[in-house]
Design an enzyme around this catalytic site. Sequence first.
Site, mmCIF file in Angstrom:
data_model
loop_
_atom_site.group_PDB
_atom_site.id
_atom_site.type_symbol
_atom_site.label_atom_id
_atom_site.label_comp_id
_atom_site.label_asym_id
_atom_site.label_seq_id
_atom_site.Cartn_x
_atom_site.Cartn_y
_atom_site.Cartn_z
ATOM 1 C CG HIS A 110 -38.514 41.789 11.737
ATOM 2 N ND1 HIS A 110 -37.740 41.820 10.603
ATOM 3 C CD2 HIS A 110 -37.659 41.997 12.765
ATOM 4 C CE1 HIS A 110 -36.477 42.025 10.935
ATOM 5 N NE2 HIS A 110 -36.403 42.140 12.239
ATOM 6 N N GLY B 161 -30.363 43.476 17.512
ATOM 7 C CA GLY B 161 -30.355 44.921 17.653
ATOM 8 C C GLY B 161 -29.935 45.655 16.404
ATOM 9 C CG ASN B 162 -26.533 45.241 14.068
ATOM 10 O OD1 ASN B 162 -25.892 44.461 14.756
ATOM 11 N ND2 ASN B 162 -26.106 46.459 13.801
ATOM 12 C CB SER B 163 -33.262 43.857 12.353
ATOM 13 O OG SER B 163 -33.189 42.857 11.394
ATOM 14 C CG ASP C 22 -38.733 42.066 7.328
ATOM 15 O OD1 ASP C 22 -39.702 42.425 8.018
ATOM 16 O OD2 ASP C 22 -37.613 41.815 7.809
ATOM 17 N N GLY D 295 -45.763 35.652 -13.473
ATOM 18 C CA GLY D 295 -46.746 34.588 -13.602
ATOM 19 C C GLY D 295 -46.119 33.222 -13.809
#
Length: 495
Positions: free
Chosen positions: A133, A234-236, A163, A292
């Site tokens: 992201h 701001g940490n991601s 992600d 599955g």
Amino acid sequence: MKKIVNYILPAFSLMALAFSVAAFNEAKASNAQTAQPVENTESATPGQRVDLTYAAEKALPSVVHIKYVQNSKIKTVEVESDPFSDFFSDPFGGFFGRGNGGRQKRQVQTPRRTATGSGVIISKDGYIVTNNHVVEGADELTVTLNDNSEYSARIIGNDKTTDLALLKIDGNNLPAISIASSDNIRIGEWVLAVGNPLGLNNTVTAGIVSAKARSLGANGVESFIQTDAAINQGNSGGALVNARGQLIGINAMLYSQTGSYSGYGFAIPTTIMNKVVDDLKKYGTVQRAMIGIQGGDVKKYVDSQKEQGKEVDLGTMEGIYVSKVVDGGAAADAGIEDGDVIVAVDGHKVTNMAELQEIIARKRPGDKVSLTYLHEKKKHTETVILKNEQGNTNVMKHADLDVLGANFREITDAQKKQLSINVGIEVIKVNSGKMKDAGISRGFIIQKVNDEQIKTIDDMQNVVKEASTSNEPVLYIQGIYPTGKKAYFAIPLQD
């Protein structure tokens, strides 16, 4: 950049998941470390104070600043029409059928968007891990090191399901971080979150590992490390490190009532990160293995049945309740049925879906695993071969436009006016390939593929890539010929 996802807690209070992006920190080539995974050892002797200054010094140089740019674009949107302005601009439009039920299509120019994020250098030659992201949709990515040197970055690959994204810059002897196995971290262990929260560069915050194998329902595959180290906007994309300064996770989100730190932070463990990075380097896409099944935690299932006044005895309160078995999948091959409970994989106990996902996320289609499950409260163990989303063990790669065997160009304004269309790309040459096999000829204008509007060649490339690794690798194409005749085609991407 910030995303907020709402969740309902048992007390039914509304909380938010805020995705944040992190920043760069000072780096010197002399401090460079190799990015080979190393064994994590105890972070402190019991009863002794933990000194985190060493960890901060080791980790800070490896976290970089990423500048995201999305250029201004012309976009066609539907808007409510103004009957007065429509009358004066085209007073006879209603008589000749040019109306659109009170709606008009208009072209608008989107603003240029910029944002900042962060990533972690994992190799001396310039591979950088960040969150998907942080970079998704970017037209330009610029990475800045602590000495203010700048590099243009390219995306090697990205994976929405976890992600994660892998970037590459052209550099040598860069300050790569040491990578530890997140398997070895313990609840209560001291950790640091490294990043650029709220525009404050080179910030580290301290906390402990609050929990492991957390699932929040934000990503398709998740088994988060939970920490009370302060994580803010701001940490991601930044680093979660142990007391030795070794990477154990990529900070991804926080759980908060306000969107800023007042709850817990969550990081993607390195066990998942390492597999995703390796796949993106080798194949350009993640080789995702599937058991599955559809299902969830046993406790959640039992609780939901109690709310309906039903008493359930599955023989355990831990494990994964199987609500549905996919035909032809690994679980079906093992003899697992609806209502069974998976309790172990390869002899390792699994208590919830997040733990199961973390184990399987390290595997590839074709790998053998041992599944232990309860059927009518009796334990069974079977060895099965994991499969991909398409039900086989083949290596999955993103298909390129070349597989279609055709050349394209965006349609002109004259073509739009002549055919009364707004979007499309024209087939200007057909060679041997799947388009020729399907009967598509030169001059055909592709307007939609798999219900996605095709405005540019990049749009076409993205749809082909996505379809090629889906469980139905087929392109359903809608379009129009220069004569005005509409046509529809189905093109399988696999032989």
